[in-house]
Design a protein around this motif. Structure first.
Motif, PDB file in Angstrom:
ATOM      1  N   CYS A 174       3.608   2.296  -8.015  1.00 43.48           N
ATOM      2  CA  CYS A 174       4.898   2.810  -8.450  1.00 43.48           C
ATOM      3  C   CYS A 174       5.509   1.866  -9.484  1.00 43.48           C
ATOM      4  O   CYS A 174       5.355   0.648  -9.392  1.00 43.48           O
ATOM      5  N   ARG A 175       6.209   2.430 -10.421  1.00 44.15           N
ATOM      6  CA  ARG A 175       6.824   1.641 -11.505  1.00 44.15           C
ATOM      7  C   ARG A 175       7.816   0.601 -11.003  1.00 44.15           C
ATOM      8  O   ARG A 175       8.119  -0.349 -11.691  1.00 44.15           O
ATOM      9  N   PHE A 176       8.321   0.772  -9.792  1.00 51.29           N
ATOM     10  CA  PHE A 176       9.321  -0.157  -9.269  1.00 51.29           C
ATOM     11  C   PHE A 176       8.726  -1.289  -8.437  1.00 51.29           C
ATOM     12  O   PHE A 176       9.447  -2.172  -7.990  1.00 51.29           O
ATOM     13  N   LEU A 177       7.420  -1.278  -8.250  1.00 53.09           N
ATOM     14  CA  LEU A 177       6.781  -2.349  -7.494  1.00 53.09           C
ATOM     15  C   LEU A 177       6.529  -3.537  -8.418  1.00 53.09           C
ATOM     16  O   LEU A 177       5.834  -3.415  -9.426  1.00 53.09           O
ATOM     17  N   ASP A 178       7.102  -4.666  -8.092  1.00 51.59           N
ATOM     18  CA  ASP A 178       6.838  -5.898  -8.825  1.00 51.59           C
ATOM     19  C   ASP A 178       5.450  -6.360  -8.403  1.00 51.59           C
ATOM     20  O   ASP A 178       5.235  -6.705  -7.237  1.00 51.59           O
ATOM     21  N   LEU A 179       4.516  -6.347  -9.327  1.00 55.03           N
ATOM     22  CA  LEU A 179       3.117  -6.645  -8.986  1.00 55.03           C
ATOM     23  C   LEU A 179       2.857  -8.115  -8.713  1.00 55.03           C
ATOM     24  O   LEU A 179       1.822  -8.460  -8.148  1.00 55.03           O
ATOM     25  N   ILE A 185       0.825  -1.211   0.000  1.00 51.58           N
ATOM     26  CA  ILE A 185       0.000   0.000   0.000  1.00 51.58           C
ATOM     27  C   ILE A 185       0.859   1.260   0.000  1.00 51.58           C
ATOM     28  O   ILE A 185       0.502   2.258  -0.626  1.00 51.58           O
ATOM     29  N   CYS A 186       2.005   1.219   0.638  1.00 52.07           N
ATOM     30  CA  CYS A 186       2.902   2.376   0.623  1.00 52.07           C
ATOM     31  C   CYS A 186       3.343   2.727  -0.793  1.00 52.07           C
ATOM     32  O   CYS A 186       3.709   3.868  -1.057  1.00 52.07           O
ATOM     33  N   CYS A 187       3.326   1.762  -1.682  1.00 55.25           N
ATOM     34  CA  CYS A 187       3.817   1.942  -3.044  1.00 55.25           C
ATOM     35  C   CYS A 187       2.746   2.433  -4.020  1.00 55.25           C
ATOM     36  O   CYS A 187       2.999   2.518  -5.226  1.00 55.25           O
ATOM     37  N   LEU A 188       1.572   2.734  -3.515  1.00 55.64           N
ATOM     38  CA  LEU A 188       0.507   3.249  -4.378  1.00 55.64           C
ATOM     39  C   LEU A 188       0.597   4.759  -4.490  1.00 55.64           C
ATOM     40  O   LEU A 188       0.990   5.439  -3.545  1.00 55.64           O
ATOM     41  N   TYR A 189       0.204   5.274  -5.646  1.00 57.28           N
ATOM     42  CA  TYR A 189       0.069   6.712  -5.801  1.00 57.28           C
ATOM     43  C   TYR A 189      -1.078   7.178  -4.916  1.00 57.28           C
ATOM     44  O   TYR A 189      -2.079   6.471  -4.755  1.00 57.28           O
ATOM     45  N   LYS A 190      -0.898   8.357  -4.361  1.00 60.00           N
ATOM     46  CA  LYS A 190      -1.905   8.942  -3.487  1.00 60.00           C
ATOM     47  C   LYS A 190      -2.281  10.311  -4.026  1.00 60.00           C
ATOM     48  O   LYS A 190      -1.479  10.963  -4.692  1.00 60.00           O
ATOM     49  N   VAL A 191      -3.498  10.722  -3.734  1.00 57.17           N
ATOM     50  CA  VAL A 191      -3.979  12.032  -4.157  1.00 57.17           C
ATOM     51  C   VAL A 191      -4.357  12.797  -2.895  1.00 57.17           C
ATOM     52  O   VAL A 191      -5.122  12.300  -2.063  1.00 57.17           O
ATOM     53  N   GLU A 192      -3.804  14.005  -2.758  1.00 59.38           N
ATOM     54  CA  GLU A 192      -4.111  14.827  -1.590  1.00 59.38           C
ATOM     55  C   GLU A 192      -5.019  15.980  -1.989  1.00 59.38           C
ATOM     56  O   GLU A 192      -4.728  16.705  -2.943  1.00 59.38           O
ATOM     57  N   ASP A 193      -6.089  16.141  -1.250  1.00 59.85           N
ATOM     58  CA  ASP A 193      -6.998  17.260  -1.464  1.00 59.85           C
ATOM     59  C   ASP A 193      -6.307  18.526  -0.970  1.00 59.85           C
ATOM     60  O   ASP A 193      -5.913  18.604   0.205  1.00 59.85           O
ATOM     61  N   ALA A 194      -6.159  19.502  -1.857  1.00 56.17           N
ATOM     62  CA  ALA A 194      -5.435  20.725  -1.523  1.00 56.17           C
ATOM     63  C   ALA A 194      -6.096  21.507  -0.393  1.00 56.17           C
ATOM     64  O   ALA A 194      -5.420  22.175   0.385  1.00 56.17           O
ATOM     65  N   ASP A 195      -7.417  21.426  -0.292  1.00 56.33           N
ATOM     66  CA  ASP A 195      -8.132  22.191   0.731  1.00 56.33           C
ATOM     67  C   ASP A 195      -8.159  21.480   2.080  1.00 56.33           C
ATOM     68  O   ASP A 195      -7.830  22.060   3.106  1.00 56.33           O
ATOM     69  N   SER A 196      -8.542  20.202   2.069  1.00 53.63           N
ATOM     70  CA  SER A 196      -8.722  19.479   3.331  1.00 53.63           C
ATOM     71  C   SER A 196      -7.460  18.769   3.805  1.00 53.63           C
ATOM     72  O   SER A 196      -7.328  18.439   4.981  1.00 53.63           O
ATOM     73  N   VAL A 240       4.921  -8.362  -5.143  1.00 55.10           N
ATOM     74  CA  VAL A 240       4.637  -7.170  -4.327  1.00 55.10           C
ATOM     75  C   VAL A 240       5.874  -6.768  -3.517  1.00 55.10           C
ATOM     76  O   VAL A 240       5.844  -6.644  -2.302  1.00 55.10           O
ATOM     77  N   GLN A 241       6.968  -6.582  -4.247  1.00 53.65           N
ATOM     78  CA  GLN A 241       8.214  -6.114  -3.648  1.00 53.65           C
ATOM     79  C   GLN A 241       8.827  -5.062  -4.549  1.00 53.65           C
ATOM     80  O   GLN A 241       8.738  -5.156  -5.774  1.00 53.65           O
ATOM     81  N   CYS A 242       9.480  -4.091  -3.934  1.00 56.85           N
ATOM     82  CA  CYS A 242      10.173  -3.055  -4.694  1.00 56.85           C
ATOM     83  C   CYS A 242      11.389  -3.663  -5.380  1.00 56.85           C
ATOM     84  O   CYS A 242      12.184  -4.356  -4.753  1.00 56.85           O
ATOM     85  N   GLN A 243      11.495  -3.385  -6.668  1.00 61.70           N
ATOM     86  CA  GLN A 243      12.618  -3.903  -7.436  1.00 61.70           C
ATOM     87  C   GLN A 243      13.908  -3.132  -7.170  1.00 61.70           C
ATOM     88  O   GLN A 243      14.990  -3.600  -7.506  1.00 61.70           O
ATOM     89  N   LEU A 244      13.795  -1.954  -6.590  1.00 63.01           N
ATOM     90  CA  LEU A 244      14.962  -1.110  -6.299  1.00 63.01           C
ATOM     91  C   LEU A 244      14.956  -0.679  -4.830  1.00 63.01           C
ATOM     92  O   LEU A 244      15.270   0.467  -4.517  1.00 63.01           O
ATOM     93  N   TYR A 245      14.620  -1.590  -3.945  1.00 64.92           N
ATOM     94  CA  TYR A 245      14.377  -1.209  -2.552  1.00 64.92           C
ATOM     95  C   TYR A 245      15.505  -0.371  -1.946  1.00 64.92           C
ATOM     96  O   TYR A 245      15.253   0.673  -1.351  1.00 64.92           O
ATOM     97  N   ASP A 246      16.745  -0.795  -2.094  1.00 70.26           N
ATOM     98  CA  ASP A 246      17.850  -0.066  -1.475  1.00 70.26           C
ATOM     99  C   ASP A 246      18.108   1.294  -2.121  1.00 70.26           C
ATOM    100  O   ASP A 246      18.655   2.184  -1.476  1.00 70.26           O
ATOM    101  N   GLN A 247      17.715   1.459  -3.375  1.00 73.51           N
ATOM    102  CA  GLN A 247      17.907   2.726  -4.080  1.00 73.51           C
ATOM    103  C   GLN A 247      16.592   3.468  -4.307  1.00 73.51           C
ATOM    104  O   GLN A 247      16.544   4.436  -5.056  1.00 73.51           O
TER     105      GLN A 247
END
Length: 155
Positions: A51-56, A30-41, A59-66
């Motif tokens: 994210c492009r680096f998440l192996d679907l 879940i940390c690897c998902l794009y998020k949208v923040e409401d500018a007002d609230s 479910v692991q980051c392909q570039l975790y250390d970098q």
């Protein structure tokens, strides 16, 4: 170093070693998902875009250390961030430990299997799309209400 069984039961997040901190992550993605923040609230909503680096598949980051240099918007979780990030799911082990709650049976530290988070339907596996398949200029179109009831997305 071998982790002591149940190491998380009597520790605060700030007392965890780096190895313990990493082991506490359930691997939900879940940390690897794009998020949208409401500018007002300031409310943050999850999208079904990973994210492009998440192996679907695993479910692991392909570039975790970098990851932080490869993706400057990547969030490094810390104890203080766990307390302030409202979008972290109620099932997040870091959040559970912060509030003195036990880990669920499906957590890999309890089950002994890294796959249990996926088998329990808690992870993003099969529920999100690759960043390259989304129109990031319209990221609002990908906001989801509930990841756990998200329909499976073919890959």
């Amino acid at each position: 170093m071998t982790l002591r069984k149940g190491f998380w039961k009597n520790k605060q997040l700030t007392d965890l070693s780096v190895e313990e901190w990493e082991a506490l992550c359930d691997g939900c993605g879940i940390c690897c998902l794009y998020k949208v923040e409401d500018a007002d609230s300031g409310e943050v909503e999850l999208t079904n875009v990973a994210c492009r680096f998440l192996d679907l598949e695993c479910v692991q980051c392909q570039l975790y250390d970098q990851r932080r240099s490869a993706m400057p918007t990547c969030i490094k979780l810390t104890p203080s961030k766990v307390a302030s990030l409202k979008w972290l799911p109620e099932t997040c082990a870091y959040r559970l430990i912060l509030h003195g709650q036990p880990l669920p049976d499906w957590h890999p530290l309890e089950s002994g299997s890294a796959q249990s988070v996926h088998e329990a339907g808690i992870s993003v596996k099969g529920k999100v799309m690759r960043e390259t398949d989304a129109n990031l200029d319209h990221i609002d179109d990908y906001v989801i209400d509930d990841l756990y009831h998200q329909e499976t997305i073919p890959h």
